[in-house]
Design an enzyme around this catalytic site. Structure first.
Site, mmCIF file in Angstrom:
data_model
loop_
_atom_site.group_PDB
_atom_site.id
_atom_site.type_symbol
_atom_site.label_atom_id
_atom_site.label_comp_id
_atom_site.label_asym_id
_atom_site.label_seq_id
_atom_site.Cartn_x
_atom_site.Cartn_y
_atom_site.Cartn_z
ATOM 1 C CB SER A 47 -30.120 23.089 0.599
ATOM 2 O OG SER A 47 -31.040 22.347 1.067
ATOM 3 C CG HIS A 48 -31.252 18.364 0.178
ATOM 4 N ND1 HIS A 48 -31.406 19.326 1.194
ATOM 5 C CD2 HIS A 48 -30.272 17.497 0.883
ATOM 6 C CE1 HIS A 48 -30.461 19.163 2.185
ATOM 7 N NE2 HIS A 48 -30.097 17.774 1.916
ATOM 8 N NE ARG A 52 -27.142 18.888 -1.359
ATOM 9 C CZ ARG A 52 -26.697 18.615 0.067
ATOM 10 N NH1 ARG A 52 -25.999 17.453 0.071
ATOM 11 N NH2 ARG A 52 -27.171 19.124 1.029
ATOM 12 C CG HIS A 120 -27.635 9.573 2.672
ATOM 13 N ND1 HIS A 120 -28.221 10.905 2.879
ATOM 14 C CD2 HIS A 120 -28.609 8.725 2.839
ATOM 15 C CE1 HIS A 120 -29.369 10.600 2.943
ATOM 16 N NE2 HIS A 120 -29.873 9.520 2.882
ATOM 17 C CB THR A 160 -25.959 17.859 8.982
ATOM 18 O OG1 THR A 160 -25.874 16.770 8.125
ATOM 19 C CG2 THR A 160 -25.093 18.994 8.673
ATOM 20 C CD GLU A 188 -30.781 26.114 2.981
ATOM 21 O OE1 GLU A 188 -30.742 27.452 2.601
ATOM 22 O OE2 GLU A 188 -31.936 25.503 2.397
ATOM 23 C CB SER A 307 -44.532 18.778 4.215
ATOM 24 O OG SER A 307 -45.860 18.333 4.566
ATOM 25 N NE ARG A 309 -40.820 25.864 2.177
ATOM 26 C CZ ARG A 309 -40.269 25.398 1.317
ATOM 27 N NH1 ARG A 309 -40.319 25.885 -0.285
ATOM 28 N NH2 ARG A 309 -39.489 24.253 1.221
#
Length: 343
Positions: A47-48, A52, A120, A160, A188, A307, A309
């Site tokens: 998702s990032h 993006r 951002h 968010t 997501e 982290s 994973r």
């Protein structure tokens, strides 16, 4: 036809830089953005990741980011540094201010970076993890545009509003977490929309405040906070600390860039860095090793550390490359092509 494309990390980096510079970002901003999105893609934070870049290009075309702004780094106080992004991307401003933040933390034991007037979009974990790799304990937070309803409400008011933390560990990766105070990151839901997939119940409501599993309806309605009132309270805290406290905007006072050029996609970010050596002196190593008992206890129960994973994915990606949907690759490949006459 294959529905995915695999790229080496070098190819992913080249793709990112070509897309960004083709559309007007200067080399400094393109480099900072690329380092962030490729790190996220490498760690399978889709998702990032490279996805993006589409938003970065759209934001630039709508006048929502300065592609060549030079951040101004301001020494405010012995333990405080400010970075004015000047409507550029937050990532370059952080990179430029990071050395001063580290120096101040090591000199004073604790230091704060107030990052203002920034576009951002990125994950926070690369920033705090880079500080932990210098032996510092780090915390970061930022509001976002109003996409999320407060607990008990039904209309967007909060961002968010992610928060990230990183703790240095001897001989291994830092302990790091980074999560939105909404149930999931907005990206997501967008990825589900792009894939034509429903979202789980409890992620969002429609414009009437009714639960929805349709991602397009969710994006038009309001996302929900995790943990009900607890997530909502944490989200409000982030709005205050990374908004008015550092002289910047609340999330609902900003808007994404849009085609009529009226969007205001700029807001703030707050980072704290703490030096264990200042607090612990010659006992630093002993106490940092003591902290390992907690991590060992988690793993002994068969649980996973935040982290963990990501770091496993990082090892795979360095060997095998990164895999993205073919449709995303085709879209990015089109974006990096030279514009034809009259376009």
């Amino acid at each position: 036809m294959d529905d995915t494309v695999t790229l080496t990390l070098d190819e992913a980096e080249a793709l990112s830089r070509e897309v960004l510079t083709r559309h007007g970002f200067d080399e400094a901003h393109a480099g900072a953005i690329t380092r962030s999105v490729v790190a996220a893609q490498r760690d399978e934070c889709h998702s990032h990741g490279l996805y993006r870049l589409i938003g970065c290009v759209d934001t630039l075309h709508h006048g929502g980011v300065s592609p060549d702004a030079t951040p101004e780094i301001i020494d405010i106080a012995p333990g405080v540094v400010r970075a004015d992004a000047r409507h550029g991307c937050s990532l370059l401003a952080f990179e430029k201010a990071r050395p001063a933040l580290i120096d101040k933390a090591r000199t004073n034991g604790i230091a704060m970076l107030a990052l203002n007037n920034a576009f951002h979009f990125s994950a926070l974990w690369p920033e705090v993890e880079s500080l932990a790799e210098e032996g510092l304990v780090a915390l970061a937070m930022t509001p976002s545009h109003a996409f999320v309803a407060p607990a008990g409400g039904q209309a967007p008011l909060l961002g968010t509003n992610p928060i990230a933390f990183s703790w240095p560990r001897p001989g291994t990766f830092p302990y790091t977490f980074d999560f939105a105070t909404s149930v999931v990151a907005r990206g997501e839901i967008e990825l589900h929309r792009r894939a034509g997939e429903a979202i789980p119940e409890g992620w969002a409501v429609d414009r009437q405040g009714e639960p929805t599993t349709d991602p397009a309806t969710a994006l038009e309605g309001a996302m929900l906070t995790f943990g009900g009132y607890k997530g909502s309270a944490l989200s409000i805290m982030i709005e205050l600390l990374a908004g008015p406290l550092i002289g910047d905007l609340l999330g609902h006072e900003t808007q994404p860039a849009n085609a009529d050029g009226q969007g205001k996609p700029f807001h703030g970010e707050l980072l704290l860095a703490i030096d264990p050596a200042t607090l612990l002196g010659t006992d630093r190593e002993r106490h940092m090793q003591h902290a390992e008992a907690l991590f060992e206890g988690v793993l002994a129960q068969g649980a996973r550390l935040p982290s963990q994973r990501r770091h496993e994915a990082r090892r795979r990606s360095r060997e095998l490359g990164v895999t993205i949907p073919a449709t995303l690759y085709q879209e990015l490949d089109r974006l990096r092509q030279p514009k034809g006459p009259g376009t």
